[in-house]
Scaffold this active site. Structure first.
Site, mmCIF file in Angstrom:
data_model
loop_
_atom_site.group_PDB
_atom_site.id
_atom_site.type_symbol
_atom_site.label_atom_id
_atom_site.label_comp_id
_atom_site.label_asym_id
_atom_site.label_seq_id
_atom_site.Cartn_x
_atom_site.Cartn_y
_atom_site.Cartn_z
ATOM 1 N N LYS A 54 20.101 27.048 20.465
ATOM 2 C CA LYS A 54 19.625 27.687 19.230
ATOM 3 C C LYS A 54 18.152 27.361 19.004
ATOM 4 O O LYS A 54 17.361 28.233 18.634
ATOM 5 C CB LYS A 54 20.458 27.203 18.030
ATOM 6 C CG LYS A 54 21.867 27.770 18.022
ATOM 7 C CD LYS A 54 22.788 27.080 17.025
ATOM 8 C CE LYS A 54 24.217 27.593 17.188
ATOM 9 N NZ LYS A 54 25.203 26.883 16.378
ATOM 10 N N GLN A 98 25.332 21.995 12.194
ATOM 11 C CA GLN A 98 26.218 22.228 13.334
ATOM 12 C C GLN A 98 27.605 21.647 13.056
ATOM 13 O O GLN A 98 27.744 20.471 12.738
ATOM 14 C CB GLN A 98 25.615 21.612 14.610
ATOM 15 C CG GLN A 98 26.403 21.906 15.872
ATOM 16 C CD GLN A 98 26.423 23.395 16.246
ATOM 17 O OE1 GLN A 98 25.431 24.104 16.075
ATOM 18 N NE2 GLN A 98 27.548 23.866 16.741
ATOM 19 N N ASP A 121 24.056 30.598 8.531
ATOM 20 C CA ASP A 121 25.385 30.714 9.133
ATOM 21 C C ASP A 121 26.318 31.536 8.239
ATOM 22 O O ASP A 121 27.449 31.823 8.636
ATOM 23 C CB ASP A 121 25.996 29.310 9.308
ATOM 24 C CG ASP A 121 26.034 28.890 10.763
ATOM 25 O OD1 ASP A 121 25.847 29.764 11.631
ATOM 26 O OD2 ASP A 121 26.263 27.692 11.022
#
Ligand code: NAD
Length: 289
Positions: A54, A98, A121
């Site tokens: 990422k 994460q 997200d």
């Protein structure tokens, strides 16, 4: 094989190219370079690879990389302080925590510290609510990536029978909401669904995100259906999905491979969300919409 392959790698490359171009235009137009803050807690090897990819993708799209690495033994308070600091930092457009986080931490409470306009997200309660009401907001990357694949291959959704297998907050639920917003007739299946194969057999489009290797085979899928496999499993023979690809490829009209289907789309859509977040933060009218 009768099915045509959905080439997620190629579509993801195209999305990344688009975003790179749009980032350059955004900066040329006076915008501040979008910045993505990734927060990684502990030493889970798979998470380390995901975060590294990422960060690289973000830099290669012309965005800034604000990484925070925290030890596995961090307390809830330590992590909340880091998230609060990133939330207050105007250089940071997007924050990605994460997951999974180590078991002693409360992941939901941590996600709740991320302001909705930086929630790249799409996992906060606010963004989930906005999606449920079909209002503008940041959408979870994997389901957004699936929508892009379906659009690229011009799969008709209005009025179509779509079955989503899996009801997780990360994939299944937002997937169903995105499809509903496009006027599909959506059925959600889960671990308690009776006669799964029968329900899946009705579908024009099947999206499988169950986390069960090879759950859906050729016997379950209608001839000419479109089949999207979100599952990822590391096996001795390499990466595999939730769909028995060889069987389904004999009946379906379109199918995603694993690897090379949905997987590459997730990072591409994260980049798109980060740019979107930067745009919103620099245009307060949109943020308050
Ligand atoms: P999860 O475990 O949170 O949810 C799985 C869902 O599937 C649950 O709602 C459960 O009810 C349902 N389910 C489980 N067994 C079932 C069965 N036998 N029949 C019907 N439904 C069943 O998983 P998740 O986070 O949604 O991820 C699903 C899969 O997608 C995993 O393999 C994961 O690795 C993969 N994934 C891939 C990406 C990507 O970028 N491609 C992103 C996220 C998740």
């Amino acid at each position: 094989m009768t099915a045509k392959l959905i080439d997620g790698k190629e579509i993801a490359r195209r999305v990344r190219e688009e975003v790179t171009r749009e980032v350059a235009d955004f900066i040329a137009g006076g915008g501040r370079a979008p910045g993505l803050a990734t927060v990684l807690i502990g030493e889970d090897p798979a998470s380390e690879v995901y975060v590294r990819n990422k960060r690289r993708a973000c830099v290669s799209a012309g965005m800034r990389d604000f990484h925070r690495r925290l030890p596995a033994e961090s307390t809830q308070r330590n992590v909340e302080d880091v998230l609060d600091e990133l939330a207050a930092d105007s250089e940071v457009s997007g924050i990605l925590l994460q997951l999974p986080v180590p078991g002693h931490l409360d992941a939901e409470a941590l996600v709740a510290r991320i302001p909705r306009e930086k929630d790249v997200d799409g996992l906060t309660v606010e963004n989930a609510g906005l999606l449920a009401q079909s209002r503008p907001g940041l959408r979870p990357c994997t389901p957004a990536g699936v929508m892009r694949l379906l659009d690229e291959y011009e799969v008709p959704l209005a009025g179509a029978e779509v079955v989503v297998v899996g009801r997780s907050v990360l994939v299944g639920r937002p997937m169903a909401q995105l499809l509903l917003a496009r006027n599909a007739t959506v059925t959600m299946c889960h671990s308690r669904t009776r006669e799964l194969a029968q329900v899946v057999g009705r579908a024009d489009v099947v999206i499988v995100a169950a986390g069960v290797p090879g759950l859906i085979g050729g016997d379950a899928v209608r001839a000419d259906a479109v089949v999207v496999d979100v599952g990822i499993h590391r096996t001795a023979d390499g990466l595999r999905g939730d769909v028995r690809f060889d069987e389904v490829a004999e009946t379906a009209s379109l199918v995603t491979p694993v690897p090379g289907g949905v997987g590459p789309m997730t990072i591409a859509m994260l980049l798109r969300n980060t740019l979107e977040a930067a745009r919103w933060q620099q245009d307060p009218v949109l943020v308050s919409a």
